[in-house]
Structures are given as C-alpha cells and as structure tokens.
Design a protein around this motif. Structure first.
Motif, PDB file in Angstrom:
ATOM      1  N   ASN A 634       0.813  -1.221   0.000  1.00 44.62           N
ATOM      2  CA  ASN A 634       0.000   0.000   0.000  1.00 44.62           C
ATOM      3  C   ASN A 634       0.843   1.267   0.000  1.00 44.62           C
ATOM      4  OD1 ASN A 634      -2.580  -1.311   0.035  1.00 44.62           O
ATOM      5  ND2 ASN A 634      -2.216  -1.811   2.191  1.00 44.62           N
ATOM      6  N   ASP A 635       2.017   1.176  -0.599  1.00 48.19           N
ATOM      7  CA  ASP A 635       2.899   2.334  -0.716  1.00 48.19           C
ATOM      8  C   ASP A 635       2.512   3.090  -1.989  1.00 48.19           C
ATOM      9  OD1 ASP A 635       4.908   4.184  -0.951  1.00 48.19           O
ATOM     10  OD2 ASP A 635       6.527   2.782  -0.430  1.00 48.19           O
ATOM     11  N   THR A 636       1.850   4.236  -1.820  1.00 52.55           N
ATOM     12  CA  THR A 636       1.348   4.981  -2.978  1.00 52.55           C
ATOM     13  C   THR A 636       2.462   5.552  -3.840  1.00 52.55           C
ATOM     14  OG1 THR A 636       1.166   6.957  -1.571  1.00 52.55           O
ATOM     15  CG2 THR A 636      -0.805   5.585  -1.809  1.00 52.55           C
ATOM     16  N   GLU A 637       3.667   5.653  -3.283  1.00 52.71           N
ATOM     17  CA  GLU A 637       4.782   6.162  -4.066  1.00 52.71           C
ATOM     18  C   GLU A 637       5.354   5.104  -5.002  1.00 52.71           C
ATOM     19  OE1 GLU A 637       7.688   7.737  -1.462  1.00 52.71           O
ATOM     20  OE2 GLU A 637       6.443   9.425  -0.808  1.00 52.71           O
ATOM     21  N   ARG A 638       4.885   3.858  -4.861  1.00 56.50           N
ATOM     22  CA  ARG A 638       5.409   2.779  -5.702  1.00 56.50           C
ATOM     23  C   ARG A 638       4.346   2.186  -6.636  1.00 56.50           C
ATOM     24  NH1 ARG A 638       8.147  -1.734  -3.131  1.00 56.50           N
ATOM     25  NH2 ARG A 638       6.891  -1.625  -1.241  1.00 56.50           N
ATOM     26  N   VAL A 639       3.126   2.698  -6.542  1.00 57.13           N
ATOM     27  CA  VAL A 639       2.057   2.317  -7.477  1.00 57.13           C
ATOM     28  C   VAL A 639       1.544   3.613  -8.091  1.00 57.13           C
ATOM     29  CG1 VAL A 639      -0.143   1.128  -7.772  1.00 57.13           C
ATOM     30  CG2 VAL A 639       1.463   0.330  -6.039  1.00 57.13           C
ATOM     31  N   ILE A 640       1.973   3.918  -9.310  1.00 58.02           N
ATOM     32  CA  ILE A 640       1.734   5.231  -9.913  1.00 58.02           C
ATOM     33  C   ILE A 640       0.683   5.125 -11.007  1.00 58.02           C
ATOM     34  CG2 ILE A 640       2.813   7.209 -11.031  1.00 58.02           C
ATOM     35  CD1 ILE A 640       3.912   6.590  -8.242  1.00 58.02           C
ATOM     36  N   THR A 641      -0.358   5.957 -10.880  1.00 56.03           N
ATOM     37  CA  THR A 641      -1.386   6.058 -11.925  1.00 56.03           C
ATOM     38  C   THR A 641      -1.526   7.493 -12.422  1.00 56.03           C
ATOM     39  OG1 THR A 641      -3.085   6.306 -10.202  1.00 56.03           O
ATOM     40  CG2 THR A 641      -2.685   4.074 -11.049  1.00 56.03           C
ATOM     41  N   ASP A 642      -0.723   8.404 -11.880  1.00 56.07           N
ATOM     42  CA  ASP A 642      -0.769   9.804 -12.296  1.00 56.07           C
ATOM     43  C   ASP A 642      -0.340   9.944 -13.756  1.00 56.07           C
ATOM     44  OD1 ASP A 642      -0.784  12.777 -11.758  1.00 56.07           O
ATOM     45  OD2 ASP A 642       1.334  12.475 -12.283  1.00 56.07           O
ATOM     46  N   GLU A 643      -1.154  10.624 -14.577  1.00 55.53           N
ATOM     47  CA  GLU A 643      -0.926  10.678 -16.023  1.00 55.53           C
ATOM     48  C   GLU A 643       0.382  11.382 -16.378  1.00 55.53           C
ATOM     49  OE1 GLU A 643      -4.208  12.234 -18.148  1.00 55.53           O
ATOM     50  OE2 GLU A 643      -5.597  10.637 -17.563  1.00 55.53           O
ATOM     51  N   SER A 644       0.679  12.503 -15.701  1.00 54.21           N
ATOM     52  CA  SER A 644       1.902  13.243 -16.038  1.00 54.21           C
ATOM     53  C   SER A 644       3.148  12.428 -15.735  1.00 54.21           C
ATOM     54  CB  SER A 644       1.928  14.578 -15.280  1.00 54.21           C
ATOM     55  OG  SER A 644       1.928  14.355 -13.878  1.00 54.21           O
ATOM     56  N   THR A 645       3.121  11.694 -14.610  1.00 56.69           N
ATOM     57  CA  THR A 645       4.268  10.846 -14.283  1.00 56.69           C
ATOM     58  C   THR A 645       4.383   9.688 -15.264  1.00 56.69           C
ATOM     59  OG1 THR A 645       3.966  11.368 -11.935  1.00 56.69           O
ATOM     60  CG2 THR A 645       5.340   9.472 -12.460  1.00 56.69           C
ATOM     61  N   LEU A 646       3.257   9.096 -15.619  1.00 56.78           N
ATOM     62  CA  LEU A 646       3.263   7.982 -16.570  1.00 56.78           C
ATOM     63  C   LEU A 646       3.785   8.419 -17.935  1.00 56.78           C
ATOM     64  CD1 LEU A 646      -0.120   6.281 -15.651  1.00 56.78           C
ATOM     65  CD2 LEU A 646       2.151   5.293 -15.376  1.00 56.78           C
ATOM     66  N   GLU A 647       3.454   9.635 -18.347  1.00 62.97           N
ATOM     67  CA  GLU A 647       3.959  10.138 -19.632  1.00 62.97           C
ATOM     68  C   GLU A 647       5.480  10.204 -19.630  1.00 62.97           C
ATOM     69  OE1 GLU A 647       2.108  13.881 -20.333  1.00 62.97           O
ATOM     70  OE2 GLU A 647       0.417  13.020 -21.426  1.00 62.97           O
ATOM     71  N   THR A 648       6.045  10.645 -18.515  1.00 60.62           N
ATOM     72  CA  THR A 648       7.505  10.748 -18.419  1.00 60.62           C
ATOM     73  C   THR A 648       8.169   9.383 -18.566  1.00 60.62           C
ATOM     74  OG1 THR A 648       7.302  12.667 -16.960  1.00 60.62           O
ATOM     75  CG2 THR A 648       9.404  11.492 -16.936  1.00 60.62           C
ATOM     76  N   TYR A 649       7.631   8.379 -17.868  1.00 58.72           N
ATOM     77  CA  TYR A 649       8.225   7.045 -17.917  1.00 58.72           C
ATOM     78  C   TYR A 649       7.861   6.273 -19.186  1.00 58.72           C
ATOM     79  CZ  TYR A 649       9.988   7.355 -13.146  1.00 58.72           C
ATOM     80  OH  TYR A 649      10.700   7.712 -12.016  1.00 58.72           O
ATOM     81  N   SER A 650       6.891   6.773 -19.934  1.00 63.43           N
ATOM     82  CA  SER A 650       6.499   6.106 -21.180  1.00 63.43           C
ATOM     83  C   SER A 650       7.283   6.627 -22.377  1.00 63.43           C
ATOM     84  CB  SER A 650       4.994   6.295 -21.427  1.00 63.43           C
ATOM     85  OG  SER A 650       4.232   5.631 -20.439  1.00 63.43           O
ATOM     86  N   CYS A 651       8.137   7.645 -22.167  1.00 63.01           N
ATOM     87  CA  CYS A 651       8.963   8.215 -23.242  1.00 63.01           C
ATOM     88  C   CYS A 651      10.377   7.663 -23.186  1.00 63.01           C
ATOM     89  CB  CYS A 651       9.030   9.739 -23.120  1.00 63.01           C
ATOM     90  SG  CYS A 651       7.591  10.579 -23.734  1.00 63.01           S
ATOM     91  N   ASP A 652      11.008   7.502 -24.357  1.00 61.34           N
ATOM     92  CA  ASP A 652      12.409   7.078 -24.361  1.00 61.34           C
ATOM     93  C   ASP A 652      13.309   8.271 -24.066  1.00 61.34           C
ATOM     94  OD1 ASP A 652      12.186   8.447 -26.756  1.00 61.34           O
ATOM     95  OD2 ASP A 652      13.623   7.146 -27.783  1.00 61.34           O
ATOM     96  N   TRP A 653      14.607   7.989 -23.910  1.00 57.21           N
ATOM     97  CA  TRP A 653      15.547   9.022 -23.465  1.00 57.21           C
ATOM     98  C   TRP A 653      15.681  10.160 -24.475  1.00 57.21           C
ATOM     99  CZ3 TRP A 653      20.407  11.102 -24.673  1.00 57.21           C
ATOM    100  CH2 TRP A 653      21.042  11.773 -23.611  1.00 57.21           C
ATOM    101  N   LEU A 654      15.600   9.860 -25.776  1.00 55.20           N
ATOM    102  CA  LEU A 654      15.744  10.875 -26.809  1.00 55.20           C
ATOM    103  C   LEU A 654      14.453  11.644 -27.079  1.00 55.20           C
ATOM    104  CD1 LEU A 654      18.005   9.059 -29.438  1.00 55.20           C
ATOM    105  CD2 LEU A 654      18.623  10.978 -27.968  1.00 55.20           C
ATOM    106  N   LYS A 655      13.393  11.310 -26.360  1.00 56.78           N
ATOM    107  CA  LYS A 655      12.088  11.932 -26.558  1.00 56.78           C
ATOM    108  C   LYS A 655      11.638  11.795 -28.021  1.00 56.78           C
ATOM    109  CE  LYS A 655      11.605  13.253 -22.325  1.00 56.78           C
ATOM    110  NZ  LYS A 655      11.557  14.634 -21.877  1.00 56.78           N
ATOM    111  N   ALA A 656      11.805  10.581 -28.547  1.00 51.41           N
ATOM    112  CA  ALA A 656      11.402  10.308 -29.926  1.00 51.41           C
ATOM    113  C   ALA A 656      10.197   9.395 -29.990  1.00 51.41           C
ATOM    114  CB  ALA A 656      12.563   9.670 -30.696  1.00 51.41           C
ATOM    115  N   LEU A 657       9.957   8.608 -28.947  1.00 52.28           N
ATOM    116  CA  LEU A 657       8.879   7.630 -28.946  1.00 52.28           C
ATOM    117  C   LEU A 657       8.143   7.677 -27.609  1.00 52.28           C
ATOM    118  CD1 LEU A 657      10.879   4.632 -30.456  1.00 52.28           C
ATOM    119  CD2 LEU A 657       9.222   6.034 -31.681  1.00 52.28           C
ATOM    120  N   ARG A 658       6.841   7.354 -27.648  1.00 50.93           N
ATOM    121  CA  ARG A 658       6.042   7.378 -26.409  1.00 50.93           C
ATOM    122  C   ARG A 658       4.975   6.305 -26.460  1.00 50.93           C
ATOM    123  NH1 ARG A 658       1.441  10.719 -24.692  1.00 50.93           N
ATOM    124  NH2 ARG A 658       1.613  11.875 -26.651  1.00 50.93           N
TER     125      ARG A 658
END
Length: 803
Positions: A634-658
């Motif tokens: 139940n650690d909310t910092e380790r189960v993330i559903t926030d859209e802005s945070t998910l967008e960051t982790y869904s992008c590659d390092w070169l910001k070319a793909l998402r």
C-alpha cells in the motif's frame, strides 16, 4: 557542641518531615513494614532494587507497597498489572513521579520529563517527524548500515586481539542518533564524538548517583559549615551544592558568602557527583550551541531535514501566526537531550551484553550465521562485508530469520536493559482494588516479568530457542516488554530494533566473537544503574573467511531467490586499479536539454507505426491495481497512476517515442517482483521491464498499454571483492554508483557507457560496451552469471551459469 546540636536538630526535622508525609496503610497493597524514618531502604542497600522487589513479590504478591524514606512506592511485578496501570488506566498512571532530583533535572521539559498537554503535543510531533524521516524504513537503515561498516572496520583491525567494544559500540550508536537529530555524522576518530558519548554516559551516572534525593528530600536541607573555598570552589564542585538560605541546590556559589551550606548527603559520593554534574552542564551547553548553529541555517534547510530543523520550523510558524507556543529553545534542547539519553544508552547497553553473551555461547553464533547464510544465498551481499538487505517497512528478511529474531527477544528478556519503569499518579486512584494515594511512585518491575518462572522456564538461562515452536515460528515475544507499555512506551523502538538487528547480523557474518582463552569466566551479574550494565570485559573477534579465499570466497553465496534481476558480474581482469574518470559536462548538458522537452509533445508509437498491432492481452482493471497495491504494501509512491508521471516514464531518453502505460510499479525486493509477474501471468497482462530508461531505441518503454515495472529501487551493490575481482549488484544499480563503489577499493568499472545514470540491468540486457570494449571485451564476456525473474510458467534461474 554546636555541631552536635545542629545534627540532632536535622534528625528531628527528618523525623517530622517523614511522619507528615507518611501515608496511611489503609487500603494500600501489602508490603514490608519498614523502619522509622528510613522505611525499607536497608533492604536494597548494595543490592539491585528490582531483584529485591522480585523476591518480595513472592511473599507479598504481584502488587505490593514499600516505604522508601518519606515515599510510599507501589511495585507492579506482573504483565497484567503493568498493562492495566500503564495502558488501560494510562490517564492516571502515565505521569512522572515527583521528587527533587526528577523535578530538578527534568524540569517538566522535553518528552521524557514533561507531562499533560505539553507531553502529548511534543510526543505526537516528535513521533510524526521521526516517521517522516523514515523510522523503520530504508532511510534509517542506510544510516545504521554506514555506522555498521565503520564498526566492522574497527573489529577487523582488532581481529585476534582482546579488546573491550564498549567505546566502539557507543560511538557507532551515538553517531546514528546524531545523524537523526542533527542531520550530520562525526567522522571516525573525531574527538567530539568521543566526548559526546562519554558525556551522555556521565549524565546517566549523575542521575543514578543522586537517586537517594528522590526518597529522602530532607537531604536537600543542610547545616552550616566553616567556609572552605578549596572544597567548594564552583569549578571544582560543578555547582552541585550552594549556600542559598539553608538549602543545598544545584547552582553556583556567590562571592561574599560567609558560611557554607552542605546537604546531609553521603560524603563519599560527593566527588563523583561533582564530576558527573560538570559533564551534565557541559552537555547542556553543547546542545544549546547545536541549537543556535541550526538557527542560523533554518531558512535554508529542507523540510524535515533533521529533528532540530523540524522543531525550529514549527517554532517559526507559531511565531509568524502569533500562536502561543511550547516550542521554546529550552524545550527543543531538552528534547535533543532526551533523544540522546534514551536512544544511545539503552541500545549501547544491549549491544555490550550481546557481544559478551555471544562470546560465551558460540553455538548461538553458529545458528545465526547459518540462518544468515541461507538468506544471503539469495544474493544479499553488499561490498566486502556481507550485509543483509531489508525491505522498506519490515526490514524485509527479518521475517525469514526467526532464530535471529528469537535471539534479540531473548537478549531483551535476559538482559532487561531498563529493569524498572517509574511512573506517578497525579491524583488518588485505585488499581485492582487497592487504594493508590496522590503522587505515589508506581514502579513497573520489568525484571520480575522477564524472570517469571511461570512464563519462562529456567529464566536465568540465556536460550533463544524458548521463543521458537517446533516449526521454528516465533512465540511468546509479546511477553517481552523491553520497550515499555502504554503511552510512555519507547518512541524509538523501531530504530532500536533495527540497530540491534543490523549490528548483530553484520558482526556475526564477518567475525566469530570469542572469549579470550585462559581468562576467568566472565561475571554475568550486571551493575545497578538506570540501565542494567555489564561488568567490564574483553572479547576477541576472529575474522571469518566463510568458504575460503579467492575463487571459493563467495561461491556459496551466489545462488538463491531474493535478488530478482540480479547481475553477478565476474569482471576479473576488467577491474583495474585506476582512478575514477569524471562524468563529462557535455553529457549532463545534453541530458538536461532532453529532460526539458514535455512528454506530451512526443508522438505515440501507435500513431507513428500504425502497422504495429496490439496482441490479445487483457486490459488493466481497478481490481488489478488494488492487487498491486497489496503486493507493494500500500505504498502509494510505488504504485503510480498519475498521467503526467506515466507520460515521463512512457517516453524514451531521446524523446522520440512514447507509449501509453496506465500503471507504473516500483518493486524493491524480488519477492515483490515475483508476485507482480505471477499476477500478470495469471491475468494475461502485458509487462515491460524498465531500468534507467536511457535506451535510445525505445527498448524500455511500452508500445501500447503495457504495465511498466521499473527496477530503479532495486539498487543495492551487494559485493565488491578486490581479491577475486568480482562485483555483485542488483539490476537497479546505476553505472555511476557501481563505478564509485569500485573506486573506493582503488578499482574501476571497465564498461564506459556514455550515460552514467544508466542501470546495470538494462546495460547488460543490451550488451553495451563503449570505447573500452576493445581492451576489456563486451559486458557479456565479463558476466559470471545471472539470477532472473521470468514468469510463473518457468522457474527462476538461480544457477548463475552463463547461457
């Protein structure tokens, strides 16, 4: 003649004072009658009071009363009575006992000595701030591990030599409390650390030496003596007694006094009391100076950086809002003193006893070592010293080490670090049918509870197995109350338990603690003080090489089930004794530019490559998210559903793909990782593993709506062995951290990938090499083996054989 007259007058005053303060026996618990004036003090002279109380309970019952000077004391000798008084009737039995020493030293300040709303407010505030700092979690664990490493170095230097570990243990534990309280730590060999540790012990000595004043307040009053500056110079007396209107008080002598006043105290103790009181005053001054140094920087401090800053920020907040505050300077430095007095002395005493008991019970060391070895076979090794890794809430593997936990429980029971708990009643009340007068000292005799033969067979024998059932599960640990009961139970219990566990496991893993051969058997009867101190002793640590040296040194530690996505890297010739190269500024600059690009500007993979189709995986549901919450505690910092945070982790390092991941998970242990994968397998949910997300080809991001399982919190460096040329780490360890760990041994990591924040799991998966590949070969060529979590369909590979 005049002197004898004064002495007779003093005795008459003592008799009158005792008679006026002697309560009626009607309705009180039974107990010994005692002598006139002194009560039953003769029963405890040169004895341990709690042991005497334990014997008296066999005659007068579990609840009895005893007269000590002018005070009637009620003693509770069983768990039920203590729980009834301190927990169920806490409103009446959670106050501090009244007495000249208690009142003078504690002054109703801090947390230990305060009462009422002041105590409630500051206990609640302090407990919250300690939790905010991570008490019982990995933040505190890292502080303890750092001091454990320093302690192991000391043991290493003393291997094969008899020595007393008292000061070394005190320094280590003092540094932990200092870092929590003041946000810093002393370096090894710092004289200020040695002084602080000894001054704190002197503070306890002073309270112990002057304890008689609590039972005989009349001893404060004095009689006239001829002026003797040599004896009573303030610098030499430490301000113990002073000539102030016929009353000896804590203070300083004023020039011009014609006569001196000395209390009717035990003269042989005066010199010890003066020395101890001087250190008490110096300690108070030191805490006040520490507070002032924090005040200068309070505006620059981060929120909750340390306990002192938290208090000062609360003080400033109240002043700004115009609220009357109890967060005064006196209260703050009193709290600091409480944290050190309670947090250092008790744990140091426990560890001192532990080293002695392990030395004379080598079979217990063997049991602990075998248990640690079984857990460490999962890869729980760190640096040269094999240190256990723990989870964030329950220090993980503690639950898998029942014998070690049983040893700690037996240590707390057998030693009984704080043998008695002293409380007081603000008003007249009752307890189990007995009348308890106003301002009665109520003593909880923890010693009697821990030596109760009805609960603990052969209570004088040190035997951890008494807390294990035939299935090696812990039992009866609730009968041990080493940290108190009720509202005034120890605030730092979580920290103390973690300290004991980490110190014991680290020491036993590397050394066999031996009692020097040819020495007389050690005296196991402790010394009476506020804590139950061991007699002075020496031990001899013998360095353990585990399986052998070089090739065999860690061969038995390379298999197991805990390290999930573990990379065991046999760098052999790749480890070179060179200086660590710096990270080039151009890399940092490029990273900052790419990090500034908003994720939502990056095109989606499904739009960029429409020919790529989603396979028939299940869709994530709310029930799945709830399941992952339970897996990750139940650690909310380790189960993330926030859209802005998910967008960051869904992008590659070169910001070319998402991609479009709906969920981001951060496991910290392989057990959590395994449970995540099992649930995803049974539900047919797609998963993408992710490390530092530095891939430039989109290999670490979701294509559609896969769940991201990020390993960056699994980052322990478990072993760096400069003899065998082996480093062992978890998948979430960055190249920068790995290179730094090697550099501490005069080595460096041979693979030079351009992004130092890349994690070893991803680098290994991609077989990255960099410009040093020509000289040292590829990363795969340097791998001894891997331990990999796969899925519920296939068993985990823990053989560490290269495929």
């Amino acid at each position: 003649m005049e002197l004898w007259t004064l002495l007779l007058g003093a005795l008459l005053l003592l008799a009158l004072y005792t008679w006026m303060n002697h309560p009626s026996r009607d309705g009180l618990p039974p107990g010994p009658t005692g002598w006139p004036l002194v009560g039953s003090v003769h029963l405890i002279i040169n004895k341990h009071p709690y042991k005497v109380f334990h014997e008296l309970s066999k005659k007068y019952g579990k609840i009895f009363s005893i007269q000590m000077g002018s005070y009637r004391i009620v003693v509770l000798n069983d768990l039920d009575s203590i729980t009834q008084a301190y927990a169920r009737q806490g409103d009446m039995f959670s106050h501090r006992p009244k007495g000249p020493l208690v009142s003078k030293v504690l002054q109703n300040k801090g947390v230990v000595g305060s009462e009422g709303e002041l105590w409630k407010e500051h206990r609640r505030f302090l407990l919250q701030k300690m939790r905010d700092q991570g008490m019982g979690k990995k933040t505190f664990e890292e502080k303890i591990q750092m001091e454990a490493e320093e302690l192991l170095e000391t043991f290493k230097s003393m291997a094969g030599k008899p020595f007393d570990p008292h000061k070394e243990l005190g320094r280590a534990i003092c540094n932990i409390v200092w870092s929590v309280t003041c946000g810093d730590r002393f370096q090894q060999g710092d004289q200020k650390l040695d002084w602080l540790a000894s001054a704190l012990e002197a503070n306890m000595e002073f309270i112990n030496l002057t304890g008689a004043l609590n039972y005989f307040p009349i001893l404060q009053f004095g009689f006239l003596l001829k002026k003797n500056p040599e004896l009573w110079d303030n610098e030499k007396s430490g301000g113990i007694l002073s000539p102030t209107r016929g009353r000896a008080e804590f203070g300083s002598w004023q020039e011009g006094e014609e006569d001196w006043v000395i209390g009717l105290m035990w003269m042989p103790l005066l010199s010890h009391m003066r020395q101890a009181w001087q250190r008490v005053l110096a300690l108070r001054k030191f805490f006040q100076e520490t507070l002032q140094s924090h005040k200068v920087k309070v505006e620059e401090a981060d929120k909750d950086e340390d306990i002192i800053y938290s208090y000062l920020q609360q003080q400033a907040k109240h002043e700004k809002e115009g609220i009357p505050t109890t967060f005064t300077d006196d209260q703050i430095w009193s709290v600091i003193g409480d944290l050190f007095a309670a947090g250092m002395e008790t744990t140091t005493t426990g560890m001192r006893w532990c080293m002695l008991l392990l030395a004379i019970n080598p079979h217990i060391q063997d049991e602990i070592f075998e248990e640690i070895q079984a857990v460490c076979s999962g890869g729980h090794l760190r640096d040269e010293f094999l240190q256990v890794k723990f989870g964030s809430d329950s220090y993980g593997d503690r639950t898998k080490m029942p014998y070690t936990e049983a040893t700690i429980a037996e240590l707390l029971r057998w030693v009984c670090i704080v043998p008695v708990l002293m409380h007081g009643t603000p008003e007249a009340t009752t307890l189990k049918g007995y009348r308890i007068p106003k301002e009665t000292m109520v003593v909880g005799n923890i010693w009697a509870i821990h030596r109760d033969e009805a609960v603990f067979a052969e209570p004088d024998r040190f035997d951890p197995s008494r807390f294990l059932d035939p299935q090696r599960k812990l039992v009866n640990t609730d009968k041990v109350i080493g940290f108190g009961v009720g509202r005034r139970s120890c605030l730092g219990e979580g920290l103390a338990r973690m300290e004991l566990f980490l110190f014991i496991t680290n020491i036993v893993k590397h050394f066999r603690i031996e009692y020097p051969a040819g020495r007389p058997s050690p005296n196991l009867i402790g010394k009476h003080a506020l804590t139950y101190l061991p007699q002075e002793y020496e031990i001899m640590p013998a360095r353990l090489w585990h399986v052998g040296q070089k090739a065999g040194l860690i061969s038995s530690k390379f298999s197991g089930h805990e390290a999930g996505l573990l990379a065991g890297l046999g760098l052999g010739h790749g480890l070179r004794r060179q200086k660590r190269s710096a990270i080039k500024p151009i890399r940092r600059h490029l990273h900052s530019i790419l990090a500034s690009i908003p994720a939502y500007h990056v095109p989606l993979i499904r739009d960029r490559y429409p020919e790529v189709r989603r396979k028939e995986f299940a869709r994530l549901t709310d029930d799945d998210i709830q399941k992952f919450h339970s897996i990750l505690r139940n650690d909310t910092e380790r189960v993330i559903t926030d859209e802005s945070t998910l967008e960051t982790y869904s992008c590659d390092w070169l910001k070319a793909l998402r991609g479009e991941s709906p969920l981001l998970l951060f496991p910290e242990t392989s057990e959590e990782l395994s449970n995540i994968l099992k649930h995803c397998y049974h539900r047919n949910l797609a998963v993408v593993p992710q490390g530092g997300n530095t891939s430039m080809v989109g290999g670490s991001i979701p294509i559609f709506d896969e769940i991201i399982v990020n390993t960056k919190r699994m980052k322990d460096i478990l072993l760096v062995d400069d003899t065998a040329g082996v480093v062992m780490c978890e998948a979430g360890c960055s190249l920068q951290e790995l290179d730094y760990a090697c550099s501490r041994r005069g080595l460096y990591f041979p693979m030079d990938y351009h992004l130092r924040e890349a994690l070893i799991g991803g680098v290994l998966a991609a077989d990255m090499g960099g410009p040093r590949t020509v000289r040292y070969g590829t990363l795969h060529g340097n791998v001894l083996g891997l331990e990999v979590e796969q899925s519920a369909k296939r068993p985990k590979d823990s053989s560490l054989e290269v495929d």
